[in-house]
Design an enzyme around this catalytic site. Structure first.
Site, mmCIF file in Angstrom:
data_model
loop_
_atom_site.group_PDB
_atom_site.id
_atom_site.type_symbol
_atom_site.label_atom_id
_atom_site.label_comp_id
_atom_site.label_asym_id
_atom_site.label_seq_id
_atom_site.Cartn_x
_atom_site.Cartn_y
_atom_site.Cartn_z
ATOM 1 N N HIS A 89 50.969 19.039 56.852
ATOM 2 C CA HIS A 89 52.157 19.725 56.832
ATOM 3 C C HIS A 89 52.038 21.014 55.783
ATOM 4 O O HIS A 89 52.781 22.037 56.278
ATOM 5 C CB HIS A 89 53.112 18.662 56.240
ATOM 6 C CG HIS A 89 53.403 17.420 56.972
ATOM 7 N ND1 HIS A 89 54.342 16.589 56.745
ATOM 8 C CD2 HIS A 89 53.040 17.391 58.425
ATOM 9 C CE1 HIS A 89 54.223 15.605 57.752
ATOM 10 N NE2 HIS A 89 53.413 15.994 58.857
ATOM 11 N N SER A 135 52.332 18.072 63.646
ATOM 12 C CA SER A 135 53.257 18.636 62.576
ATOM 13 C C SER A 135 52.963 19.808 61.886
ATOM 14 O O SER A 135 53.734 20.723 61.379
ATOM 15 C CB SER A 135 53.103 17.446 61.630
ATOM 16 O OG SER A 135 53.504 16.219 62.030
#
Length: 271
Positions: free
Chosen positions: A185, A133
Site C-alpha cells: 500500500h 491495492s
C-alpha cells in the site's frame, strides 16, 4: 436517484475492465484452488527471476473481503476517467495504471531488499504480496493531489475526503484485513505522489505502448525461464542455410590458411 449501472460502466470503461479482470482472476483462483504463493510477489521469487509475479500479484486476490474493498474503492476512483477537461480522462487513466502496476511492484521488491539486506529483517524474505491495492492507493494519492476536494465512497455508504483517503485507508485496511501488505500500500502511495506531483510525467500513447511491450516481453520470458508453465511453443531454434559458404581458419605449417566450404559442419544439422 443515481445513474443506471450500465451508464456508469459506459462512463468508466477502463475501471470496469479492471474490475472485471480482477473478479475473473479471483473466481479462477477459487475454482482452481490456487494459493497466493503461486501468483503472489515475494522477495525470494523475484530474486529467482519470477518477474512475471509483479503482474499476476496485482490482479490476484485471495480473500473476498480484500477483493470487495479494492474493487469498491477502484469504482469510486474511476471518476478519473470522467475528468478529461482537467487533463485526466480515459487515456491518462490507462497510461498511469500501467505505471502504477509496474513501478509499485518494483518498489515493493526494492523495499523488501532494503529491509532484508540493510536492516537484517529476514521475515520480509518470505512475505508474499497479492492484490490490486498498490494501484488503488496510487490512484487515491493522484486524485488527492489533482482533485483535493473530491470524496472517496467505499461500499456505497462510507465517504472519505480524498485528501486524507490514502492514509485513512491505509489504517482502515490494516484493521479490517490484518494480512494486508503495508509495504504494498505504501509503495502505491509513493508512486502516486510521484505521478501527482509531476515527478513521473510525459506518458503518451507511444511510451505507453513501448512500456506495455517491454512488460509483456519480460513477463513471457521470465515465465519461460522460471519453468512455472509449459511454454514450449516459444522455443526458438537456430537456423542455418547449408547453401551458404562457411568460413574457417586453420593452422598450416608456420602460417594460416583460409578455407571456404559450401558443406555444413558435421553435427550442425537441424532436425
Amino acid at each position: 436517484m443515481g445513474k443506471p449501472l450500465f451508464y456508469e460502466i459506459f462512463e468508466k470503461p477502463a475501471t470496469s475492465c479492471a474490475i472485471g479482470i480482477c473478479s475473473a482472476v479471483w473466481f479462477y483462483i477459487q475454482k482452481s484452488n490456487i494459493g497466493y504463493s503461486h501468483v503472489g510477489l515475494s522477495y525470494e521469487a523475484a530474486m529467482e527471476g519470477h518477474y512475471w509475479r509483479i503482474i499476476t500479484s496485482a490482479f490476484s486476490h485471495i480473500s473476498v473481503i480484500h477483493l470487495v474493498f479494492n474493487m469498491s474503492a477502484l469504482w469510486s476512483l474511476g471518476v478519473v476517467e470522467q475528468l478529461g477537461h482537467l487533463g485526466l480522462g480515459v487515456q491518462y487513466y490507462l497510461h498511469y495504471t500501467l505505471v502504477l502496476v509496474v513501478l509499485s511492484g518494483m518498489l515493493v521488491v526494492g523495499m523488501y531488499h532494503i529491509l532484508i539486506q540493510k536492516f537484517k529483517l529476514e521475515y520480509f524474505r518470505r512475505v508474499t504480496a497479492v492484490g490490486y491495492s498498490c494501484v488503488v492507493f496510487g490512484w487515491m494519492t493522484i486524485l488527492s493531489v489533482k482533485q483535493p476536494s473530491s470524496k472517496l465512497n467505499l461500499f456505497g455508504f462510507l465517504s472519505l475526503p480524498i485528501s486524507f483517503a490514502p492514509f485513512e485507508s491505509l489504517i482502515f485496511t490494516s484493521i479490517i484485513v490484518p494480512q494486508a501488505s503495508f509495504i504494498g500500500h505504501l509503495s502505491g502511495i509513493i508512486v502516486g505522489y510521484a505521478v501527482g506531483w509531476g515527478l513521473i510525467h510525459g506518458m503518451n500513447n507511444y511510451w505507453a505502448v513501448t512500456m506495455l511491450g517491454w512488460t509483456v516481453l519480460v513477463f513471457v520470458f521470465s515465465v519461460k525461464k522460471s519453468g512455472t508453465f509449459d511454454l514450449n511453443f516459444l522455443e526458438i531454434e537456430p537456423v542455418t542455410d547449408p547453401s551458404l559458404p562457411s568460413v574457417r581458419f586453420f593452422a598450416a605449417g608456420n602460417g594460416r590458411s583460409l578455407q571456404m566450404s559450401t558443406l555444413p559442419d558435421v553435427g550442425a544439422d537441424l532436425v
